[in-house]
Scaffold this motif. Structure first.
Motif, PDB file in Angstrom:
ATOM      1  N   GLU A   4       0.795  -1.231   0.000  1.00  0.00           N
ATOM      2  CA  GLU A   4       0.000   0.000   0.000  1.00  0.00           C
ATOM      3  C   GLU A   4       0.829   1.284   0.000  1.00  0.00           C
ATOM      4  N   LEU A   9       7.683   8.417  -5.446  1.00  0.00           N
ATOM      5  CA  LEU A   9       7.116   9.285  -4.428  1.00  0.00           C
ATOM      6  C   LEU A   9       8.069  10.426  -4.092  1.00  0.00           C
ATOM      7  N   TRP A  43       4.971  18.795  -1.231  1.00  0.00           N
ATOM      8  CA  TRP A  43       4.980  17.826  -2.327  1.00  0.00           C
ATOM      9  C   TRP A  43       4.117  18.332  -3.473  1.00  0.00           C
ATOM     10  N   ASP A  86       1.373  17.396  -4.899  1.00  0.00           N
ATOM     11  CA  ASP A  86      -0.085  17.421  -4.778  1.00  0.00           C
ATOM     12  C   ASP A  86      -0.515  16.673  -3.520  1.00  0.00           C
ATOM     13  N   ASP A  87      -1.816  16.686  -3.280  1.00  0.00           N
ATOM     14  CA  ASP A  87      -2.374  16.039  -2.089  1.00  0.00           C
ATOM     15  C   ASP A  87      -2.080  14.542  -2.073  1.00  0.00           C
ATOM     16  N   GLU A  88      -2.152  13.907  -3.238  1.00  0.00           N
ATOM     17  CA  GLU A  88      -1.951  12.460  -3.307  1.00  0.00           C
ATOM     18  C   GLU A  88      -0.535  12.080  -2.892  1.00  0.00           C
ATOM     19  N   ALA A  89       0.449  12.834  -3.400  1.00  0.00           N
ATOM     20  CA  ALA A  89       1.833  12.549  -3.023  1.00  0.00           C
ATOM     21  C   ALA A  89       2.042  12.785  -1.536  1.00  0.00           C
ATOM     22  N   ALA A 148      -0.142  12.525   0.817  1.00  0.00           N
ATOM     23  CA  ALA A 148      -0.782  11.432   1.546  1.00  0.00           C
ATOM     24  C   ALA A 148       0.118  10.203   1.555  1.00  0.00           C
ATOM     25  N   GLY A 149       0.816   9.964   0.449  1.00  0.00           N
ATOM     26  CA  GLY A 149       1.755   8.850   0.400  1.00  0.00           C
ATOM     27  C   GLY A 149       2.900   9.041   1.380  1.00  0.00           C
ATOM     28  N   ARG A 194      -0.850  16.079   8.018  1.00  0.00           N
ATOM     29  CA  ARG A 194      -0.878  16.526   6.617  1.00  0.00           C
ATOM     30  C   ARG A 194      -1.981  17.543   6.426  1.00  0.00           C
ATOM     31  N   GLU A 202      -3.347  19.267   2.952  1.00  0.00           N
ATOM     32  CA  GLU A 202      -3.231  19.323   1.499  1.00  0.00           C
ATOM     33  C   GLU A 202      -1.891  18.728   1.054  1.00  0.00           C
ATOM     34  N   GLU A 203      -1.003  19.538   0.418  1.00  0.00           N
ATOM     35  CA  GLU A 203       0.234  18.976  -0.129  1.00  0.00           C
ATOM     36  C   GLU A 203       1.419  19.098   0.832  1.00  0.00           C
TER      37      GLU A 203
END
Length: 463
Positions: free
Chosen positions: A321, A328, A356, A358-361, A363-364, A398, A400-401
């Motif tokens: 996951e 990343l 980072w 964006d938000d997705e990165a 979150a990773g 976290r 957002e980014e």
């Protein structure tokens, strides 16, 4: 033999090194060889020596003994400080035997140039192209003052970026020498795809084969492969993605000179992205919040950058996951590490703020940091607060980014320290002073493969 060297792709490209024909006794032959190679270094790098660069020979045993002695002489307090800061960030177990790591042999160097001694040291017999590489470091130093450039780098990220330019430039001249001597050709006829891929593979091998935490091979794993591609692209326009020269031949080596003056690279992402990077985002923690000054004392600070962020996360590669840690880390936009001491308890704490793409990165990264510390939330009402596997408190948040991770800080102080990592906590930028060298600079002075840097770590890559 250097583990960065001898890859099959290079064997296809190059065979044996031409030696200089000499006459007279052995000393005369050696002096003639050194003089000829110094002249060839001037030709392939298109700079001239201002003074002679002395060359001496040492044995591998002498180098290893020196490294062990130097590690033994390190103050215990210095090693404890390293463990309490970068070890606590997650780069290595805080109880790691740093004296053994720093004193152990890497066997990664065939020779080195010292910007302190202004001379070259050879470990036993070396091939001609190794000397060409070291002579180019001498040219760099005489024309651009490598010591002053290194002293001007304030962060580990900037230090590694500069060293990548330094090593990449020397390797580029070394490859040019080999191309001329062995193939009677120049860089316009080089198989860029083959050479770049092989040097990158050698850097990855350093990481794969290292018996110490990746942090301690940050320099050889990064500076040669990424530095070579960066300099190749800078000089010719060629890259791994487009392995064809785009600049007209003969290539303009003043473009390389500029890397040591008006266009010195500032981040490892700039090196990796071949200057095609996003603007670096400012993050908080540039200074300790005033309201915490009575409770916390700032000890040091740093910026890790894309490459050291990757090395931090690398042990998690392939974890369920979490995904690809290299991809990343490539989303890095900026970071700031702050190390503090609790004025009451004397405990050292760490804070790492990062931005980072964006938000997705982000979150990773958030998920990876929880996994890195083995942390678990301890309060159902406060998911940001947890306890690491080693029992210390962590706070990972976290927005957002952006992400902040705190460790071993008084729980009552965590919310205010974390808040300083987000936009509201960013103060007007000011010149930050250092109490000690950055981590990368400190390692360069103490690791066997890099003392007296820029040290030769890729001398026989083209064998």
């Amino acid at each position: 033999m250097n583990s960065l060297l001898g890859h099959p792709a290079f064997v296809l490209l190059l065979s044996s090194t031409a030696m200089v024909a000499g006459c007279g006794d052995e000393d005369d032959h050696e002096a003639s060889r050194f003089a000829w190679l110094a002249m060839r270094a001037e030709q392939v790098r298109e700079l001239s020596f201002e003074s002679e660069v002395p060359v001496r020979t040492v044995t591998r045993g002498e180098v290893d003994a020196e490294a062990e002695q130097a590690a033994g002489a390190l103050a215990e307090e210095e090693l404890e400080a390293l463990a309490a800061t970068y070890g606590r960030l997650g780069y290595f177990p805080p109880d790691a035997d740093l004296r053994a790591i720093l004193g152990g042999s890497r066997d990664l160097a065939a020779a080195w140039y010292s910007s302190v001694d202004k001379g070259i040291a050879l470990i036993g017999e070396v091939e001609d192209h190794v000397l060409i590489h070291e002579y180019v470091h001498g040219l760099q130093d005489q024309h651009f003052d490598l010591g002053a450039l290194g002293d001007a780098t304030l962060t580990s990220d900037a230090h590694l970026a500069l060293r990548a330019a330094t090593e990449g430039d020397a390797m580029l001249a070394e490859v040019r020498y080999l191309q001329q001597e062995r193939n009677d050709a120049d860089l316009d006829r080089l198989s860029w795809a083959t050479v770049i891929a092989s040097i990158h593979a050698a850097g990855e091998d350093v990481l794969q084969e290292s018996e110490v935490p990746a942090l301690f091979v940050d320099y050889p794993s990064f500076a040669y492969g990424f530095g070579f591609e960066y300099c190749a692209h800078n000089l010719t326009g060629a890259s791994a993605a487009a392995p064809v020269a785009r600049e007209p031949f003969p290539f303009d080596w003043s473009r390389e000179d500029a890397l040591f003056s008006r266009r010195t690279p500032a981040t490892t992402q700039q090196i990796i992205a071949l200057d095609d990077q996003d603007p670096e985002a400012r993050v908080g923690l540039e200074e300790l919040p005033a309201e915490l000054a009575d409770e916390l004392e700032p000890l040091d600070w740093d910026s890790m950058g894309e490459w050291l962020s990757y090395l931090l996360l690398r042990p998690l590669d392939g974890a369920p996951e979490l995904g690809d840690m290299r991809a990343l880390a490539a989303a890095w936009d900026g970071d700031r590490a702050l190390f503090v001491r609790d004025r009451q308890t004397g405990a050292t704490g760490t804070a790492w703020a990062s931005a980072w793409d964006d938000d997705e990165a982000a979150a990773g990264i958030e998920a990876a940091l929880w996994r890195l510390h083995g942390g678990e939330a301890i309060d159902d009402g406060e998911p940001r607060l947890g306890r690491a596997e080693d029992g210390e408190l962590v706070w990972i948040e976290r927005r957002e980014e952006r992400v902040v991770a705190l460790k071993n800080v008084d729980q009552a102080l965590m919310p205010a320290l974390a808040e300083a990592a987000f936009p509201a906590g960013i103060k007007p930028k000011r010149l930050a002073l250092r109490k000690r060298p950055s981590l990368a600079a400190w390692l360069s002075r103490h690791l066997p493969a890099r003392r007296g840097e820029p040290r030769r770590g890729g001398a026989q890559t083209l064998k």
